[in-house]
Scaffold this motif. Structure first.
Motif, PDB file in Angstrom:
ATOM      1  N   LEU A 156       0.778  -1.184  -0.003  1.00  0.00           N
ATOM      2  CA  LEU A 156       0.020  -0.034   0.004  1.00  0.00           C
ATOM      3  C   LEU A 156       0.717   1.246   0.171  1.00  0.00           C
ATOM      4  O   LEU A 156       1.979   1.228   0.860  1.00  0.00           O
ATOM      5  CB  LEU A 156      -0.890   0.065   1.192  1.00  0.00           C
ATOM      6  CG  LEU A 156      -1.989   1.143   1.257  1.00  0.00           C
ATOM      7  CD1 LEU A 156      -3.005   1.031   0.291  1.00  0.00           C
ATOM      8  CD2 LEU A 156      -2.705   1.013   2.846  1.00  0.00           C
ATOM      9  N   ASN A 157       0.348   2.176  -0.960  1.00  0.00           N
ATOM     10  CA  ASN A 157       1.198   3.443  -1.033  1.00  0.00           C
ATOM     11  C   ASN A 157       2.347   3.538  -1.473  1.00  0.00           C
ATOM     12  O   ASN A 157       3.288   4.436  -1.910  1.00  0.00           O
ATOM     13  CB  ASN A 157       1.332   4.139   0.331  1.00  0.00           C
ATOM     14  CG  ASN A 157       0.059   4.459   0.865  1.00  0.00           C
ATOM     15  OD1 ASN A 157      -0.933   4.861   0.025  1.00  0.00           O
ATOM     16  ND2 ASN A 157       0.088   4.670   2.330  1.00  0.00           N
ATOM     17  N   ASP A 158       3.018   2.364  -2.197  1.00  0.00           N
ATOM     18  CA  ASP A 158       4.247   2.260  -2.926  1.00  0.00           C
ATOM     19  C   ASP A 158       4.088   3.191  -4.078  1.00  0.00           C
ATOM     20  O   ASP A 158       3.015   3.169  -4.852  1.00  0.00           O
ATOM     21  CB  ASP A 158       4.629   0.710  -3.197  1.00  0.00           C
ATOM     22  CG  ASP A 158       5.253  -0.140  -2.171  1.00  0.00           C
ATOM     23  OD1 ASP A 158       5.458   0.383  -1.246  1.00  0.00           O
ATOM     24  OD2 ASP A 158       5.575  -1.385  -2.756  1.00  0.00           O
ATOM     25  N   LEU A 159       5.211   3.653  -4.493  1.00  0.00           N
ATOM     26  CA  LEU A 159       5.517   4.368  -5.818  1.00  0.00           C
ATOM     27  C   LEU A 159       5.347   3.259  -6.906  1.00  0.00           C
ATOM     28  O   LEU A 159       6.112   2.312  -7.072  1.00  0.00           O
ATOM     29  CB  LEU A 159       6.459   5.220  -5.965  1.00  0.00           C
ATOM     30  CG  LEU A 159       6.686   6.272  -4.890  1.00  0.00           C
ATOM     31  CD1 LEU A 159       8.061   6.602  -4.880  1.00  0.00           C
ATOM     32  CD2 LEU A 159       5.755   7.218  -4.938  1.00  0.00           C
ATOM     33  N   ILE A 160       4.653   3.532  -8.074  1.00  0.00           N
ATOM     34  CA  ILE A 160       4.918   2.860  -9.233  1.00  0.00           C
ATOM     35  C   ILE A 160       5.703   3.511 -10.459  1.00  0.00           C
ATOM     36  O   ILE A 160       5.485   4.677 -10.568  1.00  0.00           O
ATOM     37  CB  ILE A 160       3.362   2.582 -10.020  1.00  0.00           C
ATOM     38  CG1 ILE A 160       2.401   1.852  -9.018  1.00  0.00           C
ATOM     39  CG2 ILE A 160       3.456   1.720 -11.240  1.00  0.00           C
ATOM     40  CD1 ILE A 160       1.327   1.851  -9.425  1.00  0.00           C
ATOM     41  N   CYS A 161       6.888   2.865 -10.607  1.00  0.00           N
ATOM     42  CA  CYS A 161       7.805   3.452 -11.365  1.00  0.00           C
ATOM     43  C   CYS A 161       7.980   2.735 -12.666  1.00  0.00           C
ATOM     44  O   CYS A 161       8.089   1.457 -12.759  1.00  0.00           O
ATOM     45  CB  CYS A 161       9.380   3.304 -10.787  1.00  0.00           C
ATOM     46  SG  CYS A 161       9.350   3.975  -8.943  1.00  0.00           S
ATOM     47  N   ILE A 162       8.191   3.344 -13.782  1.00  0.00           N
ATOM     48  CA  ILE A 162       8.910   2.747 -15.113  1.00  0.00           C
ATOM     49  C   ILE A 162       9.999   3.381 -15.674  1.00  0.00           C
ATOM     50  O   ILE A 162      10.141   4.400 -15.397  1.00  0.00           O
ATOM     51  CB  ILE A 162       7.305   2.695 -16.144  1.00  0.00           C
ATOM     52  CG1 ILE A 162       6.994   4.081 -16.356  1.00  0.00           C
ATOM     53  CG2 ILE A 162       6.283   1.845 -15.755  1.00  0.00           C
ATOM     54  CD1 ILE A 162       6.080   4.275 -17.753  1.00  0.00           C
ATOM     55  N   THR A 163      10.588   2.487 -16.591  1.00  0.00           N
ATOM     56  CA  THR A 163      11.713   3.035 -17.289  1.00  0.00           C
ATOM     57  C   THR A 163      11.397   3.534 -18.603  1.00  0.00           C
ATOM     58  O   THR A 163      10.354   2.708 -19.046  1.00  0.00           O
ATOM     59  CB  THR A 163      12.715   1.859 -17.442  1.00  0.00           C
ATOM     60  OG1 THR A 163      12.187   0.684 -18.303  1.00  0.00           O
ATOM     61  CG2 THR A 163      13.172   1.258 -15.998  1.00  0.00           C
ATOM     62  N   GLY A 164      11.954   4.482 -19.304  1.00  0.00           N
ATOM     63  CA  GLY A 164      11.810   4.697 -20.647  1.00  0.00           C
ATOM     64  C   GLY A 164      10.674   5.099 -21.052  1.00  0.00           C
ATOM     65  O   GLY A 164       9.919   5.828 -20.074  1.00  0.00           O
ATOM     66  N   ASN A 165      10.136   4.943 -22.100  1.00  0.00           N
ATOM     67  CA  ASN A 165       8.494   5.539 -22.793  1.00  0.00           C
ATOM     68  C   ASN A 165       8.011   4.452 -23.227  1.00  0.00           C
ATOM     69  O   ASN A 165       8.219   3.316 -23.675  1.00  0.00           O
ATOM     70  CB  ASN A 165       8.925   6.689 -23.474  1.00  0.00           C
ATOM     71  CG  ASN A 165       9.710   6.300 -24.638  1.00  0.00           C
ATOM     72  OD1 ASN A 165       9.342   5.572 -25.633  1.00  0.00           O
ATOM     73  ND2 ASN A 165      10.803   6.760 -24.941  1.00  0.00           N
ATOM     74  N   LEU A 166       6.679   4.352 -23.271  1.00  0.00           N
ATOM     75  CA  LEU A 166       5.783   3.249 -23.882  1.00  0.00           C
ATOM     76  C   LEU A 166       5.069   3.645 -24.985  1.00  0.00           C
ATOM     77  O   LEU A 166       4.881   4.992 -25.550  1.00  0.00           O
ATOM     78  CB  LEU A 166       4.786   3.139 -22.582  1.00  0.00           C
ATOM     79  CG  LEU A 166       5.379   2.805 -21.152  1.00  0.00           C
ATOM     80  CD1 LEU A 166       4.234   2.635 -20.308  1.00  0.00           C
ATOM     81  CD2 LEU A 166       6.226   1.535 -21.327  1.00  0.00           C
ATOM     82  N   GLY A 167       4.657   2.881 -25.761  1.00  0.00           N
ATOM     83  CA  GLY A 167       3.854   2.718 -26.949  1.00  0.00           C
ATOM     84  C   GLY A 167       4.613   2.879 -28.274  1.00  0.00           C
ATOM     85  O   GLY A 167       3.996   2.829 -29.382  1.00  0.00           O
ATOM     86  N   ALA A 168       5.882   3.148 -28.080  1.00  0.00           N
ATOM     87  CA  ALA A 168       6.839   3.481 -29.372  1.00  0.00           C
ATOM     88  C   ALA A 168       6.675   1.984 -30.153  1.00  0.00           C
ATOM     89  O   ALA A 168       6.919   2.013 -31.402  1.00  0.00           O
ATOM     90  CB  ALA A 168       8.274   3.645 -29.025  1.00  0.00           C
ATOM     91  N   ALA A 169       6.849   1.061 -29.596  1.00  0.00           N
ATOM     92  CA  ALA A 169       6.993  -0.479 -30.085  1.00  0.00           C
ATOM     93  C   ALA A 169       5.793  -0.655 -31.137  1.00  0.00           C
ATOM     94  O   ALA A 169       5.728  -0.991 -32.480  1.00  0.00           O
ATOM     95  CB  ALA A 169       7.329  -1.457 -29.244  1.00  0.00           C
ATOM     96  N   TYR A 170       4.686  -0.296 -30.420  1.00  0.00           N
ATOM     97  CA  TYR A 170       3.331  -0.396 -30.966  1.00  0.00           C
ATOM     98  C   TYR A 170       3.186   0.425 -32.276  1.00  0.00           C
ATOM     99  O   TYR A 170       2.865   0.041 -33.316  1.00  0.00           O
ATOM    100  CB  TYR A 170       2.340  -0.329 -29.832  1.00  0.00           C
ATOM    101  CG  TYR A 170       1.042  -0.443 -30.503  1.00  0.00           C
ATOM    102  CD1 TYR A 170       0.253  -1.673 -30.922  1.00  0.00           C
ATOM    103  CD2 TYR A 170       0.080   0.698 -30.933  1.00  0.00           C
ATOM    104  CE1 TYR A 170      -1.055  -1.745 -31.182  1.00  0.00           C
ATOM    105  CE2 TYR A 170      -1.205   0.725 -31.521  1.00  0.00           C
ATOM    106  CZ  TYR A 170      -1.874  -0.431 -31.605  1.00  0.00           C
ATOM    107  OH  TYR A 170      -2.930  -0.595 -32.116  1.00  0.00           O
ATOM    108  N   MET A 171       3.573   1.703 -32.178  1.00  0.00           N
ATOM    109  CA  MET A 171       3.558   2.430 -33.426  1.00  0.00           C
ATOM    110  C   MET A 171       4.552   2.089 -34.330  1.00  0.00           C
ATOM    111  O   MET A 171       4.287   2.377 -35.333  1.00  0.00           O
ATOM    112  CB  MET A 171       3.620   4.023 -32.833  1.00  0.00           C
ATOM    113  CG  MET A 171       2.730   4.449 -32.076  1.00  0.00           C
ATOM    114  SD  MET A 171       0.926   4.370 -32.626  1.00  0.00           S
ATOM    115  CE  MET A 171       1.135   4.974 -34.432  1.00  0.00           C
ATOM    116  N   GLY A 172       5.713   1.579 -33.950  1.00  0.00           N
ATOM    117  CA  GLY A 172       6.652   0.965 -34.988  1.00  0.00           C
ATOM    118  C   GLY A 172       5.844  -0.107 -35.834  1.00  0.00           C
ATOM    119  O   GLY A 172       5.994  -0.211 -37.060  1.00  0.00           O
ATOM    120  N   LEU A 173       5.254  -0.808 -35.101  1.00  0.00           N
ATOM    121  CA  LEU A 173       4.530  -2.129 -36.034  1.00  0.00           C
ATOM    122  C   LEU A 173       3.417  -1.526 -36.713  1.00  0.00           C
ATOM    123  O   LEU A 173       3.084  -1.997 -37.909  1.00  0.00           O
ATOM    124  CB  LEU A 173       3.744  -2.890 -34.811  1.00  0.00           C
ATOM    125  CG  LEU A 173       2.898  -3.886 -35.186  1.00  0.00           C
ATOM    126  CD1 LEU A 173       3.518  -5.050 -36.332  1.00  0.00           C
ATOM    127  CD2 LEU A 173       2.272  -4.706 -34.170  1.00  0.00           C
TER     128      LEU A 173
END
Ligand code: ADP
Ligand code: MG
Length: 346
Positions: free
Chosen positions: A166-183
């Motif tokens: 509970l209350n943990d931070l959700i972190c992500i590396t890099g950016n998202l959606g680029a591979a999908y748009m490449g496809l």
């Protein structure tokens, strides 16, 4: 809609995750050395007193996971290794070996396979992973690629999907959606070449998206950075199915809810530009596109400053109580419930 046949359950009724749950439920580990069986990015097996061995396997099928009309063999070899080792990295472990098995159709030549293996070799060298075996057979249904990956970590450093609090931070590396748009770009090019669409192929300015789809790199650098900063996430997963689905996996395994803030989801300029051009919502690309091979992890609130020193990490939300569910919060403050697979519902 097809008529329901009595006594027969269609796979679509269960979905991919429901199917895996049903099939694997009867299997209870019988060895003390099986620390974690089905249900995470990789299985965890006793190595020595302090060390765990991680094992994962992944398949890529022609016509389902890749299209040979536009996938250069060298890139496909590279991507197969990425897909294999990404699950080891997602356990906060170091990948060390892979095995590579192929089902080869008659349209594949030796030259094509040499190119494919040069991509495998490049990825192995880059990730410092050894190719230690595999299997070769014929296929009448197109190319089949299977990669199993083996890794290692100190037991106390292994990070599961199930540890978010509970209350943990959700972190992500890099950016998202680029591979999908490449496809999407490659699919558009394919339509142009086959004379179905009228518009001209347009790759200029979108090279980054092609690279993210065709030649994604697993984030083993993050495992090293986390170790250097002595940060052990509470949970982690690699973003292979799309942010929405992968957040749901963390929630399911950890027994928690989540709030993700839409405006904090990092989306590259090229991703937004092409999405606009193709009338696709870039947020939908990030949420459901998949194949980003970035990492999502959770950290206690007090680690906020230390994670900033890692660079290239975005905090996109936080963990909530299980009864609140998993939501995407839009800038106007409305909440959209995330769905494990497919699109968010209002
Ligand atoms: P990922 O997307 O990270 O590769 P999956 O969603 O494919 O993971 O699988 C989820 C979990 O289910 C993993 O622990 C995987 O090993 C396990 N799994 C998937 N398919 C099967 C299967 N056919 N039999 C046994 N375990 C499976
Ligand atoms: Mg995974």
């Amino acid at each position: 809609m097809a008529e329901k046949i009595k006594g027969r359950t269609e796979i679509a009724e269960l979905g991919e995750f429901g199917l895996i749950d049903t099939l694997t439920a009867p299997f209870k580990p019988s060895h003390k050395s099986t620390i974690k069986a089905v249900g995470d990015d990789a299985a965890v097996i006793e190595g020595s007193r302090d060390v765990a061995i991680l094992v994962s396997t992944d398949s890529m099928l022609e016509g389902i996971d890749f299209d040979l009309t536009y996938f250069p063999p060298k890139h496909l070899g590279y991507k197969a290794v990425t897909k294999g080792i990404s699950d080891i990295v997602a356990m906060n472990a170091t990948p060390e070996q892979i095995t590579l098995s192929l089902g080869i159709s008659s349209k594949i030549s030796v030259e094509w396979l040499r190119d494919f293996y040069s991509g495998v070799e490049f990825a192995c060298r880059e990730a410092e992973v050894d190719l230690v075996g595999g299997d070769t057979s014929a296929s009448v249904t197109g190319l089949i690629i299977n990669i199993s990956a083996i890794g290692r970590a100190k037991k106390r450093d292994v990070v599961y999907r199930s540890g978010a609090k509970l209350n943990d931070l959700i972190c992500i590396t890099g950016n998202l959606g680029a591979a999908y748009m490449g496809l999407q770009l490659l699919e558009r090019e394919k339509r142009v070449l086959s004379g179905i669409a009228e518009q001209q192929p347009q790759f200029e300015g979108y090279e980054y998206l092609l690279e993210r789809y065709l030649k994604p790199r697993a984030r083993y650098d993050i495992v090293k950075s986390l170790a250097a900063e002595k940060i052990v996430p509470t949970s982690m997963i690699d973003l292979s199915d799309g942010l929405a689905s992968d957040v749901m996996q963390i929630c399911k395994a950890s027994g928690c809810g989540a709030r993700i803030y839409l405006e904090r989801i990092p989306i590259a300029k090229q991703t937004s530009a092409l999405a606009e051009e193709m009338h696709i919502d870039p947020v939908v690309a990030a949420l459901n596109g998949g194949e980003d091979y970035q990492l999502m992890f959770t950290l206690p609130l007090e680690a906020r400053e230390r994670v900033a020193t890692l660079g290239c990490i975005d905090i996109i939300g936080h963990i909530t109580a299980p009864e609140t569910g998993a939501y995407l919060v839009t800038p106007d403050g409305s909440d959209i419930k995330l769905k494990a697979q497919g699109f968010p519902e209002p």
